[in-house]
Design a protein around this motif. Structure first.
Motif, short mmCIF file in Angstrom:
data_model
loop_
_atom_site.label_atom_id
_atom_site.label_comp_id
_atom_site.label_asym_id
_atom_site.label_seq_id
_atom_site.Cartn_x
_atom_site.Cartn_y
_atom_site.Cartn_z
N GLU A 78 0.03 -11.38 -12.74
CA GLU A 78 -2.07 -11.02 -11.46
C GLU A 78 -1.98 -9.21 -11.67
OE1 GLU A 78 -3.61 -11.28 -7.39
OE2 GLU A 78 -1.41 -12.18 -8.31
N VAL A 79 -2.41 -9.11 -12.82
CA VAL A 79 -2.98 -7.11 -12.56
C VAL A 79 -4.51 -6.70 -11.62
CG1 VAL A 79 -3.50 -5.34 -14.15
CG2 VAL A 79 -1.41 -7.75 -14.42
N GLN A 80 -4.65 -5.57 -11.19
CA GLN A 80 -5.00 -5.20 -10.92
C GLN A 80 -4.74 -3.49 -11.52
OE1 GLN A 80 -6.45 -4.46 -6.62
NE2 GLN A 80 -7.96 -4.91 -7.34
N LEU A 81 -6.49 -3.18 -11.70
CA LEU A 81 -6.56 -1.38 -12.28
C LEU A 81 -7.90 -1.13 -11.76
CD1 LEU A 81 -6.72 -0.44 -15.88
CD2 LEU A 81 -8.38 0.27 -14.52
N ILE A 82 -7.16 0.45 -11.56
CA ILE A 82 -7.61 1.63 -10.41
C ILE A 82 -7.90 2.63 -11.21
CG2 ILE A 82 -7.91 2.95 -8.28
CD1 ILE A 82 -6.49 0.53 -6.84
N ASP A 83 -9.50 2.76 -10.59
CA ASP A 83 -9.24 4.10 -12.34
C ASP A 83 -10.51 4.84 -11.34
OD1 ASP A 83 -8.09 5.55 -15.09
OD2 ASP A 83 -9.85 5.89 -14.82
N PRO A 84 -10.36 6.92 -11.94
CA PRO A 84 -11.54 7.38 -10.35
C PRO A 84 -12.90 7.35 -12.11
CG PRO A 84 -10.03 8.61 -11.57
CD PRO A 84 -9.17 7.11 -12.01
N VAL A 85 -12.96 6.45 -13.34
CA VAL A 85 -13.37 7.34 -15.05
C VAL A 85 -14.78 6.04 -14.57
CG1 VAL A 85 -13.85 8.02 -16.48
CG2 VAL A 85 -11.61 9.06 -16.03
N PRO A 86 -15.57 5.68 -14.47
CA PRO A 86 -16.64 5.09 -14.40
C PRO A 86 -16.53 3.41 -16.01
CG PRO A 86 -17.90 6.70 -13.48
CD PRO A 86 -16.49 6.75 -14.27
N ALA A 100 -10.59 -4.42 -11.80
CA ALA A 100 -10.95 -2.80 -12.09
C ALA A 100 -11.67 -2.81 -11.21
CB ALA A 100 -10.99 -2.97 -13.67
N ARG A 101 -11.16 -1.62 -10.31
CA ARG A 101 -12.36 -0.98 -9.41
C ARG A 101 -12.23 0.31 -9.58
NH1 ARG A 101 -10.30 -3.29 -3.69
NH2 ARG A 101 -11.75 -1.32 -2.81
N ALA A 102 -13.25 0.94 -8.94
CA ALA A 102 -12.94 2.52 -8.79
C ALA A 102 -11.93 3.23 -7.32
CB ALA A 102 -14.16 3.13 -8.52
N GLY A 103 -10.93 4.24 -7.74
CA GLY A 103 -10.38 4.23 -7.13
C GLY A 103 -9.34 5.88 -7.43
N ASP A 104 -8.57 6.25 -6.26
CA ASP A 104 -7.55 7.68 -7.03
C ASP A 104 -6.49 7.61 -6.69
OD1 ASP A 104 -6.70 10.76 -6.24
OD2 ASP A 104 -8.35 10.63 -6.29
N ALA A 105 -5.19 7.86 -7.58
CA ALA A 105 -4.29 7.72 -6.77
C ALA A 105 -3.75 8.73 -5.67
CB ALA A 105 -3.26 7.79 -8.01
N ARG A 106 -4.12 9.10 -5.29
CA ARG A 106 -3.77 9.80 -3.81
C ARG A 106 -4.05 9.50 -2.69
NH1 ARG A 106 -6.22 15.46 -5.74
NH2 ARG A 106 -7.84 13.88 -6.04
N GLU A 107 -5.13 8.35 -2.77
CA GLU A 107 -5.59 7.64 -1.52
C GLU A 107 -5.94 5.82 -2.17
OE1 GLU A 107 -9.03 8.59 1.89
OE2 GLU A 107 -8.72 9.98 0.51
N LEU A 108 -4.77 4.86 -2.00
CA LEU A 108 -5.51 3.83 -2.63
C LEU A 108 -5.85 2.99 -2.28
CD1 LEU A 108 -1.74 3.43 -4.35
CD2 LEU A 108 -4.20 3.83 -5.35
N PRO A 109 -7.07 2.31 -2.61
CA PRO A 109 -7.83 1.27 -2.14
C PRO A 109 -7.37 -0.27 -2.10
CG PRO A 109 -8.90 1.78 -3.96
CD PRO A 109 -7.78 2.48 -4.12
N ALA A 110 -5.98 -0.23 -1.31
CA ALA A 110 -5.04 -1.45 -0.92
C ALA A 110 -4.82 -0.98 -0.10
CB ALA A 110 -4.11 -1.36 -2.52
#
Length: 275
Positions: A78-86, A100-110
């Motif tokens: 079950e994979v969720q991907l987070i990346d800052p690039v639209p 897939a959703r937008a996010g930053d490694a330093r402040e994860l929306p999880a």
């Protein structure tokens, strides 16, 4: 720690040149062709040995267009991907089984302790400041469950030097001066004639130290390409199924040999959240 979901604008704090570089859309094809396939297949090889039996709940942080999320989902995770690039979020969101959703490694929306595995196969080498790398690893620890696995990729300190020698660019004075500075400081500056965007090239010992600072227990390190990526015939070898298997077996044989870790272009460090 109470459960938390952290939300923010992922573009805030991400360097403009990094966003612009990946907005070109070249990343999706990078690992699918030429000698770069060795990095892809070796990452797949190592992860398949480290990951728990499917289905596991995986967070692919900075997962780009979903080059790894795609096969991880196909393997039953079950994979969720987070990346800052639209563009990456759009591309990855079209893959079967990938959320897939937008996010930053330093402040994860999880939420806290919400994943079995957290992968950071790109973020650390785009964070030049050590404090940001430790912060990203601390966030990975926060969202992985106790006993869960965290795996992070780094680019090795001398990868640029080796690459320029391979492509005969080191004989050009500006390239040589730039890469010589990189070997001293680890910083790749795109404004200094670099062929990549802003990045940090690490010594093999740095990732374990940063894992420890983030309260993660290191379990192993794995050099992905060995010296094979520098050899002139590598693309032809990878095109031949029998030779490809031999190359993968050879790099697997030396993947954790401490004296050779810095030879690879990329290094995976694996650790766990103990409590």
């Amino acid at each position: 720690m109470t459960e938390t979901t952290r939300a923010q604008d992922p573009a805030v704090g991400v360097r403009e040149e990094i966003l612009a570089y990946y907005a070109q859309g070249k990343e999706d094809g990078r690992l699918r062709q030429g000698s770069e396939r060795l990095e892809f297949w070796r990452t797949q090889d190592v992860l398949r040995r480290l990951l728990p039996t499917a289905p596991a709940k995986l967070l692919d942080v900075g997962g780009g267009s979903g080059i790894h999320a795609e096969w991880l989902a196909r393997d039953g995770h079950e994979v969720q991907l987070i990346d800052p690039v639209p563009l990456h979020v759009e591309q990855a969101g079209r893959l079967p089984g990938v959320d897939a959703r937008a996010g930053d490694a330093r402040e994860l929306p999880a939420e806290d302790a919400s994943y079995d595995v957290v992968l950071l196969l790109g973020p650390l080498y785009h964070l030049p400041e050590r404090a940001d790398r430790v912060r990203a690893l601390s966030e990975a620890r926060r969202v992985v469950r106790p006993g869960g696995l965290v795996v992070a990729a780094t680019i090795n300190r001398f990868a640029g030097l080796h690459d320029l020698l391979k492509h005969e660019l080191y004989f050009t004075a500006p390239h040589r001066a730039r890469v010589d500075r990189e070997t001293e400081e680890g910083r790749h500056d795109y404004q200094d004639g670099g062929l990549f965007t802003t990045a940090y090239f690490a010594q093999p010992h740095e990732a374990p130290e940063e894992f420890t600072d983030a309260a993660l227990t290191v379990e192993g390190q794995y050099g992905l390409e060995g010296a094979a990526w520098l050899m002139g015939g590598i693309e032809d070898w990878l095109d031949d199924p029998d030779r490809r298997e031999a190359v993968l077996a050879a790099t697997r044989r030396i993947e954790s040999e401490s004296t050779l870790l810095g030879t690879s272009g990329h290094l995976l460090t694996a650790g766990r959240r103990r409590t």
